[in-house]
Enzyme design. Structure first.
Site, PDB file in Angstrom:
ATOM      1  N   GLU A 196       0.798  -1.217   0.000  1.00 13.68           N
ATOM      2  CA  GLU A 196       0.000   0.000   0.000  1.00 13.68           C
ATOM      3  C   GLU A 196       0.833   1.270   0.000  1.00 13.68           C
ATOM      4  O   GLU A 196       0.311   2.364   0.139  1.00 13.68           O
ATOM      5  CB  GLU A 196      -0.955  -0.015   1.191  1.00 13.68           C
ATOM      6  CG  GLU A 196      -2.123  -0.954   0.972  1.00 13.68           C
ATOM      7  CD  GLU A 196      -3.061  -0.495  -0.134  1.00 13.68           C
ATOM      8  OE1 GLU A 196      -3.431   0.678  -0.136  1.00 13.68           O
ATOM      9  OE2 GLU A 196      -3.408  -1.320  -0.987  1.00 13.68           O
ATOM     10  N   CYS A 235       5.637  -7.135  13.683  1.00 14.27           N
ATOM     11  CA  CYS A 235       6.151  -7.073  15.059  1.00 14.27           C
ATOM     12  C   CYS A 235       5.026  -6.877  16.045  1.00 14.27           C
ATOM     13  O   CYS A 235       5.043  -5.951  16.836  1.00 14.27           O
ATOM     14  CB  CYS A 235       7.169  -5.960  15.200  1.00 14.27           C
ATOM     15  SG  CYS A 235       7.495  -5.039  13.702  1.00 14.27           S
ATOM     16  N   ARG A 269      14.140  -5.378  15.017  1.00 14.78           N
ATOM     17  CA  ARG A 269      14.615  -4.254  14.213  1.00 14.78           C
ATOM     18  C   ARG A 269      15.321  -3.199  15.025  1.00 14.78           C
ATOM     19  O   ARG A 269      15.766  -2.206  14.481  1.00 14.78           O
ATOM     20  CB  ARG A 269      13.440  -3.627  13.459  1.00 14.78           C
ATOM     21  CG  ARG A 269      12.988  -4.471  12.311  1.00 14.78           C
ATOM     22  CD  ARG A 269      11.668  -4.010  11.738  1.00 14.78           C
ATOM     23  NE  ARG A 269      11.252  -4.983  10.757  1.00 14.78           N
ATOM     24  CZ  ARG A 269      10.736  -6.170  11.047  1.00 14.78           C
ATOM     25  NH1 ARG A 269      10.537  -6.501  12.307  1.00 14.78           N
ATOM     26  NH2 ARG A 269      10.432  -7.022  10.102  1.00 14.78           N
ATOM     27  N   SER A 324      11.947   1.546  13.092  1.00 18.50           N
ATOM     28  CA  SER A 324      11.954   2.059  11.723  1.00 18.50           C
ATOM     29  C   SER A 324      11.944   3.576  11.693  1.00 18.50           C
ATOM     30  O   SER A 324      12.367   4.185  10.723  1.00 18.50           O
ATOM     31  CB  SER A 324      10.783   1.498  10.915  1.00 18.50           C
ATOM     32  OG  SER A 324      10.989   0.128  10.695  1.00 18.50           O
ATOM     33  N   CYS A 371       3.132   0.238  10.093  1.00 23.96           N
ATOM     34  CA  CYS A 371       1.702   0.076   9.964  1.00 23.96           C
ATOM     35  C   CYS A 371       1.436  -0.940   8.878  1.00 23.96           C
ATOM     36  O   CYS A 371       2.078  -0.912   7.843  1.00 23.96           O
ATOM     37  CB  CYS A 371       1.046   1.396   9.619  1.00 23.96           C
ATOM     38  SG  CYS A 371      -0.634   1.450  10.183  1.00 23.96           S
TER      39      CYS A 371
END
Lengths: 566, 165
Positions: free
Chosen positions: A14, A64, A478, A501, A548
């Site tokens: 997306e 996650c 991460r 992130s 997301c």
């Protein structure tokens, strides 16, 4: 003036992460990382019961889930200064470690290896030679010649049937693909074996977490697992023995396959130890708490400035002021109001969209800093911090990995090579090997504690009147993840998630310094601007996951991804 | 015979979560006998490989972008389900299609596959479905039950205790 490449999206279906690069003379000169998705989960949480926050925040991300659940309860427990029973720590630690091992195996084999492995080239491989090569490197039982012949046949079937499926649109035949056919075939074989092995890690999460995906067993104050040494309806010896069986299978694969494959890819792509360092301030939080208060950790963390391991400063406890006071987020280049860096307790989420302005606001991600500096988080930061802290198991696996690379590359490869794109993959494998051993240790610790007669798993929280605040951190696969909560009369007043992130994929900060993705791409060679494989390699080495997840099935199959080179 | 009814989607992005809501509605409305699992798959990717291995019939409930009017329910079966992506730049995009493709490649795909989808109206932040899509949840449940019945797996409605309240 160079050429401009826009890759949109670089991660998910997306469109969550867009990368822009300015290319000149076959090299990236400048890069912009832009989060294309508005994430306002913080706003959903306002006014809610803090005991429910973990269930909502674990829906932030599709990969996650577990990590947000754990971090959220830790934040609320920190606000309450609530201790967590030892058994609950051990059970959470087992879930954390099993999830991490799962994530690392899937990341390397199923999400990133194809940036380095040319699947169609594997069809030219001699399976018997592949087997001989593999058996010279490892004692893994899945490297036999019959296995390699079968894999080649299966791959041929897929290609002949026109259904490369998951491998479709890989950059096959790209000039930057350098593995010999035999190594490519070996990688495909291990890709398939990893599909099977990763399930064992997930089984551990589902046994302990009651449900997967989205674990159900955590609670503010502990876990909801009932422990027993003699009942089948609770978490008893029989289920714990099943977990041990899975741990042993995972350990075999991680040490005898994963670690060696990464070393082999590293040796064949030794030039990639020169690219992708980017931001070399490293931040990792300690994890795997070994006491009820969160003052002792099996996995050390801290901060390293400018790649100097001697500058390491540890983060010691869940209340360490060095950590709590150091984190800020700036929105100067983000689509939010304001530009002054704010501490997460004072963090704001007020959107101000301006379109993509390369010198202005260009991302939905904020820019976190640690004492005013950008920092890289993730397995590389973790491994370097563990090495700096003198963590013996990390030293053992890091040395083994570098020795294997050196032997295969026939040149001495030292620790300095870790500050690179390929170094991040190596660090992830080293981290995984350390964590799979730690998984076995936590299993033993839980059993020993139960054998002492301690079966407690939960301390009931009591919310005081008035305002309290707390932060919880977790060294997620991460990297450093933290949740920050302000609670007023038992209800959430403010909530901010500072996710790995965001640390790595952030836009420029308030001083216009680039974030880790931006800095790491900025020296990459580009062989073909229409197929910017090199940019993907470096971004993927961070395991990008823009916080997301959307799961709409698209029946139209229209090409939603564009690479625009002009 | 192992049957899995899988609801997927993100329940904090309004209609994105319709698959999960439909699976929960099915579980609330019907007795689920042994041999049939109803799974809230949420937003998970490769984590689903294990629960989806060795499945005879997989019924996926999901939000589907098929360029129809919002709230349109569509049912796809077998080869109509887009198992393989065609428009991917990189393998770094995990979705249910990737999970199915991985199962295919591992030689363990579902023997029979049904997708019941609903065209979303809104993907904005929010824990509730839009009224347009919420109204279609019973239709998705009915479609799933009909697909099961057509394969000789009748589900029994739970006693209508909810009506008494």
């Amino acid at each position: 003036m160079g050429q401009r490449i826009t890759i949109d999206p670089i991660t998910r279906i997306e469109g969550h992460l867009r990368i822009d690069c300015e290319v000149d003379g076959g090299k990236v000169k400048k890069a912009w990382s832009s989060g294309q998705m508005w994430r306002g989960v913080e706003l959903i949480l306002l006014g809610r019961d803090p005991r429910d926050a973990w269930a909502i925040t674990q829906r932030i991300c599709g990969v996650c889930t577990t990590v947000h659940a754990i971090t959220s309860v830790r934040a609320v427990e920190n606000a309450l200064q609530l201790e967590v029973p030892l058994n609950a720590q051990y059970i959470r630690n087992l879930i954390i470690l099993a999830h991490a091992v799962h994530d690392h195996i899937v990341h390397f084999y199923h999400l990133s290896a194809l940036d380095w492995v040319d699947v169609t080239s594997a069809l030219k491989a001699d399976p018997d030679a592949t087997s001989r090569l593999a058996e010279s490197l490892s004692t893994w039982q899945g490297n036999g010649k019959f296995e390699m012949r079968a894999v080649k046949e299966r791959l041929k079937g897929f290609v002949d049937g026109g259904q490369l499926g998951i491998f479709t649109n890989g950059y096959w035949g790209h000039p930057a693909m350098k593995l010999p056919p035999e190594v490519n075939l070996l990688a495909v074989a291990h890709y398939l074996q990893a599909l099977d092995v990763q399930r064992k890690a997930n089984k551990i999460v589902s046994i302990l977490g009651s449900k997967t995906p989205h674990i159900q067993n955590v609670a503010v104050g502990g876990v909801s697992n009932a422990l027993s040494t003699d009942s089948y309806s609770t978490l008893g010896v029989e289920r714990l023995l099943a977990i041990k069986g899975y741990i042993d299978e995972l350990a075999d694969f991680v040490k005898n396959v994963y670690l060696i494959d990464v070393a082999a890819v590293g040796a064949f792509y030794a030039d990639w130890t020169k690219y992708g360092a980017g931001v070399t301030n490293y931040l990792a939080v300690p994890d795997i708490p070994m006491d009820t208060k969160g003052t002792q950790f099996a996995l050390p963390g801290g901060y390293i400035a400018n790649k100097d391991l001697g500058s390491f400063k540890p983060i010691k406890t869940f209340n360490d002021e060095f950590w709590v006071k150091g984190v800020e987020e700036s929105a100067k280049h983000s689509w939010y109001e304001g530009s002054k860096p704010l501490h997460p307790y004072k963090g704001e989420t007020k959107p101000q969209y301006t379109d993509f302005k390369e010198d202005g606001k260009y991302s939905w991600l904020k820019s976190p800093t640690f004492y005013g500096k950008p920092a890289q988080v993730g397995p590389l930061a973790r491994v370097l911090c563990m090495l700096a802290a003198g963590h013996e198991p990390t030293k053992k696996y890091a040395t083994a990995a570098l020795d294997t690379v050196s032997a295969l590359a026939k040149t001495k490869v030292g620790l300095d090579a870790m500050h690179s794109t390929i170094g991040r993959h190596a660090a992830r494998a080293v981290s995984c090997a350390v964590q799979v051993d730690m998984l076995a240790d936590q299993w033993t610790a839980l059993l020993n504690n139960m054998a002492k007669g301690d079966l407690t798993t939960f301390n009931k929280p009591v919310f005081p009147k008035g305002e309290i605040m707390g932060q919880g951190y977790h060294e997620a696969p991460r990297g450093a993840l933290s949740h920050w909560v302000v609670i007023d009369n038992g209800k959430i007043k403010n909530y901010q998630c500072v996710v790995p992130s965001t640390w790595n994929a952030c836009p420029r900060n308030d001083k216009d310094e680039p974030g880790p993705y931006e800095a790491s791409i900025a020296d990459n060679p580009i062989a073909d601007p229409e197929r910017p494989l090199e940019v993907l390699r470096t971004v993927h080495s961070f395991d990008p996951c823009i916080a997301c997840a959307i799961h709409v099935t698209d029946t139209e199959n229209g090409s939603a991804i564009t690479v625009n080179a002009k | 015979m192992r049957t899995v009814i899988l609801g997927i989607g993100n329940t904090i992005l309004s209609d994105e979560g319709v698959g999960v809501h439909a699976a929960e509605a099915l579980r609330a409305a019907y007795e689920v006998p042994a041999g049939i699992e109803v799974i809230d798959g949420g937003t998970a990717g490769m984590e689903l490989l294990d629960p989806l291995s060795g499945v005879d019939l997989l019924v996926v409930l999901d939000a589907v972008k098929a360029k129809r009017a919002p709230g349109t329910v569509i049912t796809l079966t077998g080869k109509e389900v887009p198992v393989f992506f065609r428009s991917k730049l990189s393998p770094h995009q995990v979705s249910i299609c990737d999970v199915l493709a991985s199962l295919e490649f591992a030689g363990d795909p579902p023997k029979d596959l049904v997708l019941i989808g609903c065209e979303p109206l809104s993907l904005e932040l929010g824990t509730e479905l839009t009224p347009t899509v919420a109204a279609k949840v019973p239709q998705m449940v009915a479609a799933a039950v009909a697909q099961l019945a057509a394969r000789g797996i009748p589900l029994t409605p739970r006693r209508a205790t909810a009506e008494a309240h």
